[in-house]
Design an enzyme around this catalytic site. Sequence first.
Site, short mmCIF file in Angstrom:
data_model
loop_
_atom_site.label_atom_id
_atom_site.label_comp_id
_atom_site.label_asym_id
_atom_site.label_seq_id
_atom_site.Cartn_x
_atom_site.Cartn_y
_atom_site.Cartn_z
N LYS A 46 3.79 -2.56 5.71
CA LYS A 46 2.43 -2.43 5.17
C LYS A 46 1.36 -2.27 6.25
O LYS A 46 0.32 -1.68 5.99
CB LYS A 46 2.13 -3.62 4.27
CG LYS A 46 3.23 -3.88 3.23
CD LYS A 46 3.69 -2.63 2.49
CE LYS A 46 5.03 -2.83 1.82
NZ LYS A 46 5.66 -1.55 1.38
N ASP B 249 5.41 3.47 1.35
CA ASP B 249 6.18 2.30 0.96
C ASP B 249 6.96 1.73 2.14
O ASP B 249 8.02 1.13 1.97
CB ASP B 249 7.14 2.65 -0.19
CG ASP B 249 7.72 1.42 -0.84
OD1 ASP B 249 8.81 1.53 -1.46
OD2 ASP B 249 7.13 0.33 -0.70
N ASP C 11 2.52 1.75 -2.48
CA ASP C 11 3.16 0.61 -3.14
C ASP C 11 2.67 -0.70 -2.50
O ASP C 11 2.19 -0.72 -1.36
CB ASP C 11 4.69 0.72 -3.00
CG ASP C 11 5.41 -0.30 -3.89
OD1 ASP C 11 6.55 -0.64 -3.58
OD2 ASP C 11 4.80 -0.75 -4.89
N ASN C 12 2.78 -1.79 -3.24
CA ASN C 12 2.59 -3.16 -2.72
C ASN C 12 1.19 -3.49 -2.23
O ASN C 12 1.05 -4.30 -1.31
CB ASN C 12 3.58 -3.42 -1.57
CG ASN C 12 4.98 -3.05 -1.90
OD1 ASN C 12 5.55 -2.11 -1.32
ND2 ASN C 12 5.56 -3.76 -2.85
C1 SAM Z 1 10.36 -1.22 0.96
S1 SAM Z 1 11.55 -0.30 1.82
C2 SAM Z 1 11.43 1.33 1.04
C3 SAM Z 1 11.82 1.29 -0.42
C4 SAM Z 1 11.93 2.67 -1.08
N1 SAM Z 1 10.69 3.44 -0.93
C5 SAM Z 1 12.25 2.52 -2.56
O1 SAM Z 1 11.30 2.27 -3.33
O2 SAM Z 1 13.43 2.62 -2.93
C6 SAM Z 1 10.70 0.00 3.35
C7 SAM Z 1 11.50 0.84 4.31
O3 SAM Z 1 10.65 1.41 5.29
C8 SAM Z 1 11.34 1.43 6.54
N2 SAM Z 1 10.26 1.51 7.55
C9 SAM Z 1 9.32 0.57 7.81
N3 SAM Z 1 8.45 1.02 8.72
C10 SAM Z 1 8.84 2.30 9.04
C11 SAM Z 1 8.33 3.30 9.92
N4 SAM Z 1 7.22 3.08 10.65
N5 SAM Z 1 8.98 4.48 10.01
C12 SAM Z 1 10.08 4.70 9.26
N6 SAM Z 1 10.62 3.80 8.40
C13 SAM Z 1 9.99 2.61 8.30
C14 SAM Z 1 12.16 0.16 6.55
O4 SAM Z 1 13.27 0.27 7.44
C15 SAM Z 1 12.59 0.06 5.09
O5 SAM Z 1 13.83 0.69 4.84
O1 BIE Z 2 7.69 -6.49 2.91
C1 BIE Z 2 8.45 -6.70 1.98
C2 BIE Z 2 9.30 -7.87 2.01
C3 BIE Z 2 8.81 -9.03 2.60
C4 BIE Z 2 9.60 -10.16 2.65
C5 BIE Z 2 10.89 -10.13 2.11
C6 BIE Z 2 11.37 -8.97 1.52
C7 BIE Z 2 10.58 -7.84 1.48
C8 BIE Z 2 8.45 -5.79 0.79
C9 BIE Z 2 8.46 -6.34 -0.49
C10 BIE Z 2 8.37 -5.50 -1.61
C11 BIE Z 2 8.24 -4.11 -1.41
O2 BIE Z 2 8.11 -3.26 -2.48
C12 BIE Z 2 8.22 -3.56 -0.14
O3 BIE Z 2 8.02 -2.22 -0.04
C13 BIE Z 2 8.37 -4.39 0.98
N1 BIE Z 2 8.49 -3.83 2.31
O4 BIE Z 2 9.22 -4.42 3.12
O5 BIE Z 2 7.95 -2.77 2.59
MG MG Z 3 7.51 -1.33 -1.86
#
Ligand code: SAM
Ligand code: BIE
Ligand code: MG
Length: 214
Positions: free
Chosen positions: A144, A141, A169-170
């Site tokens: 992407k 997650d 996810d996503n």
């Molecule tokens: C969509 S949010 C995670 C949401 C969480 N899994 C939830 O469902 O509550 C994505 C997170 O991944 C972190 N992230 C993105 N790429 C990463 C990477 N290569 N290594 C570690 N963290 C990363 C971002 O900083 C962000 O906080």
């Molecule tokens: O990439 C976005 C995103 C793109 C544009 C604005 C806000 C979030 C996002 C949206 C829904 C998700 O469940 C999720 O995991 C992500 N993410 O950042 O990994």
């Molecule tokens: Mg997500």
Amino acid sequence: TGSSRPQRMLKAVQKNATKGDPKSVISAIDYYCRHKEWAMNVGDDKGLILDSVLTEVNPSTALELGTYCGYSSVRIARLLSPDSKLITIEFNPAFAAIARQIIAYAGLQDKVILVEGASGDLIPKMKERFGIKSFDFVFLDHWKDRYVPDTKLLEDCGLLKKGTVLLADNVICPGAPEYLKYVRNNPRYESRYYPSNLEYTKVEDGLEKSVFLE
Ligand SMILES: C[S@@+](CC[C@H](N)C(=O)[O-])C[C@H]1O[C@@H](n2cnc3c(N)ncnc32)[C@H](O)[C@@H]1O
Ligand SMILES: O=C(c1ccccc1)c1ccc(O)c(O)c1[N+](=O)[O-]
Ligand SMILES: [Mg+2]
């Protein structure tokens, strides 16, 4: 300067949830993100699918790529058996700091190991640092475009075993088209798509479950 969205999410948990009660922490975050301000947690709809796949797998060691505020860490850790562990990786220190507090508020700090750093750097260190032989469950997650390279890295580091379940996810929104191509056309994976919606919206999204066969 004002507060951040993660800080406001933590405040909502401290105000509306009961300390040590993971279910109330999950509800407080979902209420806040549905009615006050959207945030990129996996959310309640896809969260039910996550719960059901987790319950089916009952992992001893689980890995999460992308912690953010710890919403899915709480969802996962609350369902783990005693002595099972979740390792969650987050490279944004501000997000990690909030996640630690939310995970602790839920009383799950003993089941969750939050590691700060980039997945590409940390995955090759999992064995030496945490004595992990292989993961039973991986929740993808994070950004992407990292799903494919990190899946290949997990394979190359020998961190997947026969039956390991990857849940991504996503895969529809924002989308992970290369990842879908990778797991769906790969004889080493058995994949299935779970349709749902983007967290807190009516936009189509879903989870892809892929079982490692080799
Ligand atoms: C969509 S949010 C995670 C949401 C969480 N899994 C939830 O469902 O509550 C994505 C997170 O991944 C972190 N992230 C993105 N790429 C990463 C990477 N290569 N290594 C570690 N963290 C990363 C971002 O900083 C962000 O906080
Ligand atoms: O990439 C976005 C995103 C793109 C544009 C604005 C806000 C979030 C996002 C949206 C829904 C998700 O469940 C999720 O995991 C992500 N993410 O950042 O990994
Ligand atoms: Mg997500």
